[in-house]
Design a protein around this motif. Structure first.
Motif, short mmCIF file in Angstrom:
data_model
loop_
_atom_site.label_atom_id
_atom_site.label_comp_id
_atom_site.label_asym_id
_atom_site.label_seq_id
_atom_site.Cartn_x
_atom_site.Cartn_y
_atom_site.Cartn_z
N ALA A 144 0.84 -1.20 0.00
CA ALA A 144 0.00 0.00 0.00
C ALA A 144 0.87 1.24 0.00
O ALA A 144 2.01 1.23 0.50
CB ALA A 144 -0.94 0.01 1.21
N ALA A 145 0.34 2.31 -0.55
CA ALA A 145 1.03 3.60 -0.56
C ALA A 145 -0.03 4.69 -0.57
O ALA A 145 -1.15 4.51 -1.05
CB ALA A 145 1.93 3.73 -1.79
N ARG A 146 0.35 5.83 -0.02
CA ARG A 146 -0.58 6.96 -0.02
C ARG A 146 -0.04 8.06 -0.92
O ARG A 146 1.15 8.19 -1.15
CB ARG A 146 -0.81 7.48 1.40
CG ARG A 146 0.43 7.95 2.12
CD ARG A 146 0.08 8.30 3.57
NE ARG A 146 1.28 8.59 4.34
CZ ARG A 146 1.29 8.71 5.67
NH1 ARG A 146 0.16 8.56 6.34
NH2 ARG A 146 2.41 8.96 6.30
N LEU A 147 -0.99 8.83 -1.43
CA LEU A 147 -0.69 10.02 -2.19
C LEU A 147 -1.75 11.04 -1.83
O LEU A 147 -2.65 10.75 -1.04
CB LEU A 147 -0.68 9.74 -3.69
CG LEU A 147 -1.91 9.06 -4.29
CD1 LEU A 147 -2.20 9.58 -5.69
CD2 LEU A 147 -1.67 7.53 -4.36
N LYS A 148 -1.67 12.22 -2.38
CA LYS A 148 -2.58 13.29 -2.01
C LYS A 148 -4.03 12.89 -2.20
O LYS A 148 -4.48 12.65 -3.30
CB LYS A 148 -2.27 14.54 -2.84
CG LYS A 148 -3.04 15.78 -2.44
CD LYS A 148 -2.64 16.96 -3.29
CE LYS A 148 -3.41 18.21 -2.90
NZ LYS A 148 -3.04 19.37 -3.77
N ARG A 149 -4.76 12.78 -1.08
CA ARG A 149 -6.20 12.50 -1.03
C ARG A 149 -6.60 11.15 -1.62
O ARG A 149 -7.77 10.88 -1.82
CB ARG A 149 -7.00 13.63 -1.71
CG ARG A 149 -6.86 14.97 -1.01
CD ARG A 149 -7.88 15.97 -1.54
NE ARG A 149 -7.65 16.32 -2.93
CZ ARG A 149 -6.84 17.30 -3.35
NH1 ARG A 149 -6.19 18.04 -2.46
NH2 ARG A 149 -6.69 17.56 -4.64
N ASN A 150 -5.62 10.27 -1.89
CA ASN A 150 -5.91 8.95 -2.45
C ASN A 150 -4.95 7.91 -1.89
O ASN A 150 -3.92 8.26 -1.30
CB ASN A 150 -5.79 8.97 -3.98
CG ASN A 150 -6.89 9.75 -4.66
OD1 ASN A 150 -7.94 9.21 -5.00
ND2 ASN A 150 -6.69 11.05 -4.85
N TRP A 151 -5.28 6.65 -2.12
CA TRP A 151 -4.42 5.54 -1.72
C TRP A 151 -4.25 4.58 -2.89
O TRP A 151 -5.14 4.45 -3.74
CB TRP A 151 -5.03 4.76 -0.56
CG TRP A 151 -4.84 5.43 0.77
CD1 TRP A 151 -5.55 6.49 1.27
CD2 TRP A 151 -3.87 5.09 1.76
NE1 TRP A 151 -5.08 6.83 2.52
CE2 TRP A 151 -4.05 5.99 2.85
CE3 TRP A 151 -2.88 4.12 1.85
CZ2 TRP A 151 -3.28 5.94 4.00
CZ3 TRP A 151 -2.10 4.06 3.00
CH2 TRP A 151 -2.30 4.97 4.05
#
Length: 267
Positions: A144-151
């Motif tokens: 898993a990874a996160r980014l601006k306002r999304n995953w």
């Protein structure tokens, strides 16, 4: 006032597939409120609004049925395809779109993909999702990874990506904008994905350019590769060519014009 409206299926060379985008060519300025009303009426995942700056230069804004967004790949590709094929711009020159995400370049090329977009790379950071840390609606999460306002959630196989059936109320509660599910693919494609964004008014987006600007970063960090062929496994399906160049991504795709008409506005 009459506004021309065109719909184009993006990231495909076949009609009734890929991701349909609405495109409004503006004769002058139009308020964001009217843009949102039109996008809600068109009711596609994105409607792009283009305003001419000068030859080969346009302002672009993107609206979902519910809100304006900072970046949209498929509606930009659709816009470039329309401008080139309608001979509103020179195919031998780049188009520069002025946008909330900075200048975005598009070019026409010969080969497997007609349109190439030069977009910003969206960086990702490995992390555990606070709710979908182990399972995502019956499918095992292996990364898993996160980014601006999304995953991004990596599942164990392309089949797991295809089989996911979200519970929309649960997904809406546990996401900000949306969630990209992905897996390393096989055969003709390096990466397979889907994108769910119920909080943007888009339960499942058919083919998502911005998501691939993040997927390039995610899969580059895992594999070291810089070039990918990607398939988005929605019911409509779509194919993208991807290249990572420093902090930019080249998104490559085809498109098909589907509809042309006019909006009549009483303002």
């Amino acid at each position: 006032m009459e506004l021309p409206l065109v719909t184009v299926d993006a990231f495909t060379d076949q009609p009734f597939s890929g991701n349909p985008a609405g495109i409004c060519l503006l004769p002058g300025s139009l308020s964001p409120e009217w843009m949102q009303r039109i996008a809600s009426e068109v009711n596609l995942s994105e409607t792009a609004f283009l305003e001419t700056i000068d030859e080969q230069n346009y302002r672009i804004r993107w609206f979902t049925p519910e809100k304006e967004v900072d970046l949209c790949g498929h509606a930009t590709l659709a816009s470039a395809f329309l401008l080139y094929t309608a001979e509103l711009v020179d195919k031998d020159k780049e188009i520069v779109f002025s946008s909330k995400s900075g200048p975005l370049k598009a070019s026409w090329q010969q080969g497997d993909f007609a349109i190439v977009l030069d977009f910003p790379l969206i960086g990702t950071e490995d992390a555990l999702h606070p709710y979908f840390s182990e399972m995502f609606f019956g499918q095992q999460v292996v990364g898993a990874a996160r980014l601006k306002r999304n995953w991004i959630l990596e599942l164990e196989s392309p089949r797991a990506v295809e089989y996911v059936t979200p519970v929309w109320s649960e997904l809406t509660h546990h996401s900000e904008e949306g969630i990209i599910v992905t897996a390393a693919s096989y055969g003709d494609y390096d990466v397979v994905s889907r994108y769910f964004a119920p909080n943007l008014g888009i339960p499942e987006d058919p083919v998502t350019g911005f998501a691939h600007c993040a997927l390039v970063d995610y899969w580059h960090r895992k594999t070291g590769k810089e070039h990918f062929t990607a398939f988005q496994a929605s019911s409509r399906g779509g194919v993208l060519g991807l290249s990572r160049i420093d902090n930019r991504v080249l998104l490559k795709g085809n498109a098909v014009k589907m509809f042309e008409g006019f909006f009549t506005l009483e303002m």
